[in-house]
Every structure is written in C-alpha cells, then in structure tokens.
Design an enzyme around this catalytic site. Structure first.
Site: not given
Length: 200
Positions: A60, A76-78, A113
C-alpha cells in the site's frame, strides 16, 4: 535502507481509505494527505496472516509512493489470525455472525503492520505490532445484540474494541495500544523518525 533527513517541503501521506487510521493519524498533529492505495489484497497460497499483513502494508505504501515519489507515505494493514487462518472484513451481517461464532472463547492474534516509504529518498521500512485478544464465550444473543448495535462489517474480526466491542473481550495484550484499532502509532512514530520526520 539508510534514512534521509526529512525535507520541510516533503509531504506526508497516509495511504489508506480507513476512517479509523485517519483518526489515529490526527493524534500526531502533523499535516497529512490521504490517498487510496490500489492494491490487490488477495492472500497468496500458503501465506500466513503475519506475512500477509506485512506484505500488504508495504504494498500500500509503495503503491502511493509511486504516484508521489517525493512524499513520505504510510501504509498499514491488519489481518485477524485465528490459529494461523486469516479472517478478513466480514462485509455483511451473516459473515460477521459466522466470524464471531468461530471466535467466541478463542484467543486471536490481530496482526497489524505498518510501513513507511519515500521513493525519492530510497527509504522503505516496515514493522509488525501483533495484538493478542481473548474473546469471551459469547452467546448467540450477545453476538446478535452487538452486531445490531455497532455493525462493524468493515472491521477485520467483526468487532471494534474502541467501541462496544470491548464488551466481547476478556483480555487484550499489546505493547502498542492503538494497533488493535488499525494503526500502531508507536511503531508508526519509530518509522517516521527513521525517515527523518520531526514529530515534536
């Protein structure tokens, strides 16, 4: 990669469409723009939730950095991790019910992250902030009441800990308190400082 001092004219961009991440970024009191990253979030065969979260956070940030090479970009990613299986955003009521039924009485890891990229400076770093969450042994009635009240269909794991979702839980264990909401601000600040961004 070596960091490069942040130029006062260098833009800060949050590469995300999440209103939750935008609200969290506002806590840092830095001017920033928001740009939607164009990234395929499909998990790869055999990819762990931990690896998926890190890959997507970096992807991203890199996608937005390609459009804005002089900017410092945050991605960011979850991924909700149930015994090694990634659980995504439910998207609708039926899927949310199914997710919460599977999660009741279970210990989950929310793999959150964050990545910071500046293409022009050759800077790219990422970090992971896993959050251990213990769900109560929820009844079907409790699940239904919660979903009707909060409708968290855009949240990984079908719950918002910052709202009524806290009543679904027995415990949260994290060294970065905002990680469960979707952006680990302690890790984000560390990466921004490494990129030369002055926070205070």
């Amino acid at each position: 990669m070596p960091s490069t001092p942040h130029s006062p004219t260098r833009k800060l961009i949050l590469g995300s469409t999440s209103p939750y991440r935008r609200e969290l970024m506002q806590r840092l009191r830095l001017p920033f723009d928001v740009v939607a990253p164009e990234v395929d979030e499909t998990p790869r065969a055999g990819e762990t939730p931990h690896d998926l979260a890190k890959r997507l956070a970096l992807a991203k940030a890199q996608a937005v950095a390609r459009q804005h090479p002089s900017a410092v970009v945050i991605g960011s990613d979850q991924v909700a991790d149930l015994n090694g299986e990634p659980l995504g955003k439910p998207g609708d009521h039926a899927r949310a019910v199914a997710q919460l039924r599977r999660m009741r009485g279970q210990t989950m890891i929310f793999q959150t992250a964050v990545a910071v990229v500046c293409a022009e400076a050759g800077f790219a770093q990422s970090a992971l902030a896993p959050v251990r969450v213990v769900f109560r042994a929820l009844s079907d009635d409790e699940i239904e009441a919660y979903l009707q009240a909060e409708q968290p269909y855009d949240c990984a794991g079908s719950a918002k800990s910052e709202g009524l979702g806290i009543a679904l839980l027995d415990a949260i264990d994290s060294d970065d308190p905002t990680a469960l909401i979707g952006l680990p601000l302690i890790r984000t600040c560390q990466l921004l400082r490494a990129a030369g961004v002055k926070l205070l």
